[in-house]
Write an enzyme that holds these catalytic residues in place. Structure first.
Site, short mmCIF file in Angstrom:
data_model
loop_
_atom_site.label_atom_id
_atom_site.label_comp_id
_atom_site.label_asym_id
_atom_site.label_seq_id
_atom_site.Cartn_x
_atom_site.Cartn_y
_atom_site.Cartn_z
N LYS A 11 9.86 32.81 -15.84
CA LYS A 11 10.04 33.67 -16.85
C LYS A 11 10.12 32.89 -18.25
O LYS A 11 10.37 31.87 -18.66
CB LYS A 11 11.07 34.54 -16.82
CG LYS A 11 12.58 33.91 -16.86
CD LYS A 11 13.71 35.02 -16.99
CE LYS A 11 14.98 34.05 -16.82
NZ LYS A 11 16.18 34.96 -17.26
N HIS A 60 6.63 41.82 -15.85
CA HIS A 60 7.62 42.67 -16.58
C HIS A 60 7.84 42.36 -17.81
O HIS A 60 8.26 41.11 -18.00
CB HIS A 60 9.08 42.41 -15.58
CG HIS A 60 8.80 42.67 -14.39
ND1 HIS A 60 9.22 44.10 -13.61
CD2 HIS A 60 8.54 41.96 -13.38
CE1 HIS A 60 9.13 43.85 -12.33
NE2 HIS A 60 8.71 42.38 -12.23
N CYS A 89 10.61 49.40 -13.21
CA CYS A 89 9.86 49.02 -12.45
C CYS A 89 9.27 49.50 -11.13
O CYS A 89 8.25 49.78 -10.92
CB CYS A 89 10.29 47.29 -11.93
SG CYS A 89 11.52 46.73 -13.09
N ASP A 109 9.60 48.74 -22.86
CA ASP A 109 9.25 48.14 -21.31
C ASP A 109 7.70 48.38 -20.98
O ASP A 109 6.87 49.26 -21.70
CB ASP A 109 9.87 49.10 -20.28
CG ASP A 109 10.31 48.18 -19.21
OD1 ASP A 109 9.87 47.08 -19.10
OD2 ASP A 109 10.73 48.64 -18.03
N ARG A 165 22.81 52.43 -16.91
CA ARG A 165 23.47 51.34 -16.16
C ARG A 165 24.85 51.29 -16.34
O ARG A 165 25.17 51.53 -17.38
CB ARG A 165 22.74 49.82 -16.61
CG ARG A 165 21.40 49.51 -16.68
CD ARG A 165 20.91 48.25 -17.24
NE ARG A 165 19.36 48.34 -17.19
CZ ARG A 165 18.77 47.33 -17.88
NH1 ARG A 165 19.24 46.35 -18.46
NH2 ARG A 165 17.39 47.31 -17.75
N GLN A 208 14.27 50.68 -22.97
CA GLN A 208 13.63 49.73 -23.42
C GLN A 208 12.29 49.86 -23.70
O GLN A 208 11.72 50.74 -23.46
CB GLN A 208 13.63 48.69 -21.98
CG GLN A 208 14.72 48.14 -21.59
CD GLN A 208 14.57 47.07 -20.28
OE1 GLN A 208 13.48 47.76 -19.56
NE2 GLN A 208 15.11 46.14 -20.09
N HIS A 225 4.85 46.81 -17.60
CA HIS A 225 4.43 46.24 -16.59
C HIS A 225 2.97 45.95 -16.54
O HIS A 225 2.10 47.12 -16.54
CB HIS A 225 4.88 47.02 -15.38
CG HIS A 225 6.31 47.03 -15.25
ND1 HIS A 225 7.04 48.04 -15.49
CD2 HIS A 225 7.19 45.94 -14.50
CE1 HIS A 225 8.66 47.70 -15.32
NE2 HIS A 225 8.69 46.72 -14.87
ZN LIG Z 1 10.46 45.51 -14.63
#
Ligand SMILES: [Zn+2]
Ligand SMILES: [Zn+2]
Length: 630
Positions: A464, A510, A334, A383, A363, A381, A385
């Site tokens: 979410k 996200h 992000c 991922d 992580r 991920q 946005h």
């Molecule tokens: Zn994010």
């Protein structure tokens, strides 16, 4: 209180769930195991509030997750009672219910072994035969501390010291536990209980704390349910991705970098196929691929809020040039995407802007919680946005749901969706939450997706949708999340110029749909039992020349198949053909071509994974593979 059929039941002040059940009928009172109210569960012994909606769970709700939880939590207490009787000097730690069972952590004076479980199970069997009933009491913190100190239970003393809220105790037989509950009335509903395994576990999951012994078990409302469960467990054991990952030469893990898989050539094929899928679909769905740094100065995370909320899970790094300026490896994409959005002037005409990236995240998960590919420190991920206007939220959520549904169907997994709504501690007005929750619900409705509402489970900054998949063994996995966020763009000062010529803050969605690729591949290995579908199989075709003399003509069919884009290898004739066919089966290769005296490009002997056999020309075989690869 109000019953599910909307009838009201008048009870004296302070009446408990059990009192209410008795007022309805003796049978209900006998079979009741739990009160459920507004999605929360409550012990039968606790008083009900005026006007509280109530549903009783009984021994007939044998598949209900809450009903199973209370049964298993009570079973964990029986386990602790048995262990304390059998092993004088043992210290008890904690024993919660978990998915599919329960565990209890103990500090044994002498280590115990797998064989000892039988003895402990027999002791629990005796408890069940005698019957146990649970009683609940609430006491002061000091009293609880004194009591566990006197009993020589240091872990319980520590738990009392750090516990929030009121202290309650549950007692059955000669065992009293510090516990919030809820618990069964008595042990009668526990019709089947089995101890399933032994493991090491650090106290509070912290590797600097003492290592305890964790005993796992499970319990059910019927013997048949336990048998079915054990069968599934056996199947899952056979499919364990850590075992198959090694046998199929997909990946390995090493203490040189805990929680970070080393991908072997075979595993990398699966990885790249998923990456290709991600790229292809992102492109088709209007996403732009971006790449942002792995390392940011700590100020960036202060701005994003990760420093405040996620610091414990981050890896920090220093540069030799400055000791004052600290850096950290990104745990999420992000912040990078926010900075990218903010690097240019944006107009409403640019929106929605969809940034996709599958870069490496780190992580700092506790060593004790790492588990094969399912729990890693090195996370990748799928991922993205999405920066959009308020009006575009519904359409963008719809797009994410459509994407997710497409992906899950591709892997033959059943999808389950949960909509999490505003929590108690939240930012933004109620009108704003009304609007965003309605937008998410509308998108779900429009995509004709059935979903469960999880009241209060949203993040403080927005609602979410959680995505779950159910694999062939019926196990449910949390996969991705689609999260609406109005706060992070604000924290980064992001704006776009609206049609009204005024600067507005964009919303951000996200979203990761498969979740982490590492974990997803772990799940896929178990879902397929290592027998990947043709398009994912590391080796799609193996050609086996029967003898040395067949090697050269066999190689002539390899080239055209490889040119067509298929992954083909050759099993050199160093072993008997029978052995090599068996090995190809163990390697779970979709097609094996045996090439001997009778074979030619006009007539090939094809063996399919799973048993099918056929004679086909090279051209026919190639045409068939082309349809499978599509
Ligand atoms: Zn994010
Ligand atoms: Zn408990």
């Amino acid at each position: 209180m109000i019953l599910p059929d909307q009838t009201e039941l008048e009870l004296p002040e302070g009446a408990t769930g059990l009192d209410a059940a008795r007022a309805i009928g003796p049978k209900l009172a006998e079979q009741a195991v739990l009160v459920r109210t507004d999605g929360r569960v409550q012990d039968l012994r606790l008083p009900l509030e005026d006007g509280q909606p109530v549903r009783f769970l009984t021994t007939r709700d044998k598949d209900d997750p809450d009903a199973l939880s209370v049964l298993r939590h009570s079973s964990a207490h029986l386990l602790a009672e048995a262990v304390r009787r059998l092993y004088p000097g043992v210290k008890v730690a904690i024993g919660p219910p978990i998915e599919n069972g329960f565990y209890y952590d103990f500090d044994f004076p002498e280590p115990i072994r797998e064989e000892d479980l039988e003895r402990i199970e027999a002791e629990i069997g005796r408890e069940l035969e005698e019957g146990r009933a649970w009683s609940r009491e609430e006491i002061s913190r000091e009293e609880a501390k004194a009591r566990f100190e006197a009993e020589g239970e240091p872990y319980k003393v520590e738990l009392v010291e750090t516990a929030e809220g009121d202290i309650s105790l549950y007692t059955q037989g000669d065992f009293t536990d510090l516990c919030r509950g809820p618990h069964l009335q008595d042990s009668k509903p526990i019709k089947a209980l089995k101890l399933t395994g032994l493991a090491g576990a650090y106290w509070r999951g912290d590797s600097t704390k003492p290592q305890l012994t964790r005993i796992y078990g499970t319990a059910f409302y019927s013997k048949q349910d336990l048998d079915a469960h054990l069968e599934r467990l056996e199947e899952a054991r056979k499919r364990d991705h850590r075992v198959l990952g090694q046998r199929l030469d997909l990946f390995h893990l090493s203490e040189h970098s805990p929680g970070s898989p080393f991908w072997h050539p075979n595993g990398m094929v699966v990885w790249n196929e998923l990456e290709d899928l991600r790229r292809r679909e992102n492109l088709a769905r209007g996403y732009s691929e971006v790449k942002t740094p792995l390392l940011y100065d700590v100020d960036t995370y202060v701005t994003s809020g990760h420093y405040e909320n996620y610091r414990d899970n981050m890896f920090f790094v220093t540069s030799k040039e400055s000791t004052e300026r600290q850096f950290a490896l990104k745990p999420m994409n992000c912040p990078g995407h926010m900075l990218l959005f903010g690097s240019d002037l944006r107009s409403y005409r640019d929106l929605p802007l969809r940034f996709a990236e599958s870069s490496t995240l780190h992580r700092d998960e506790l060593a004790g919680t790492l588990h094969g590919l399912l729990r890693v420190r090195h996370v990748t991920q799928d991922d993205a946005h999405i920066f959009c206007t308020r009006e575009q939220i519904e359409e963008e959520i719809f797009g994410c749901l459509d994407f997710a549904s497409y992906l899950y169907a591709l892997f033959g997994m059943e999808a389950r969706f949960e909509l999490s709504t505003r929590p108690e501690k939240k930012v933004g007005t109620d009108e704003e939450w009304d609007f965003t929750e309605a937008a998410l619900a509308a998108a779900l409705g429009r995509r004709e997706i059935e979903y469960v509402v999880m009241p209060g489970e949203g993040a403080f900054y927005g609602p979410k949708i959680d995505l779950h998949m159910t694999d062939v063994l019926g196990r449910s996995w949390q996969m991705g999340t689609i999260q609406l966020d109005a706060i992070m763009p604000q924290r980064f000062g992001l704006t776009y110029q609206g049609a009204d010529n005024i600067e507005h803050t964009p919303y951000v969605v996200h979203r990761a749909l498969l979740g982490s690729l590492e974990r997803f591949i772990g799940i896929l290995i178990e879902h397929y039992g290592g027998a990947f579908p043709f398009w994912l199989a590391p080796v799609q075709v193996r050609v086996l020349p029967v003898g040395e003399a067949h090697l050269e003509p066999a190689l002539r069919i390899v080239a055209p198949l490889r040119e067509a884009g298929h992954r083909v290898d050759v099993g050199q004739p160093t072993e008997t053909i029978g052995k090599r066919i068996r090995q190809a089966e163990l390697d779970k290769i979709p097609f094996v071509v045996v090439y001997g005296d009778r074979e030619s490009a006009e007539s090939l002997a094809i063996r399919e994974r799973g048993g099918g056999q056929s004679q086909e020309s090279l051209a026919e075989f190639a045409a068939r593979l082309a349809t499978l690869a599509a």
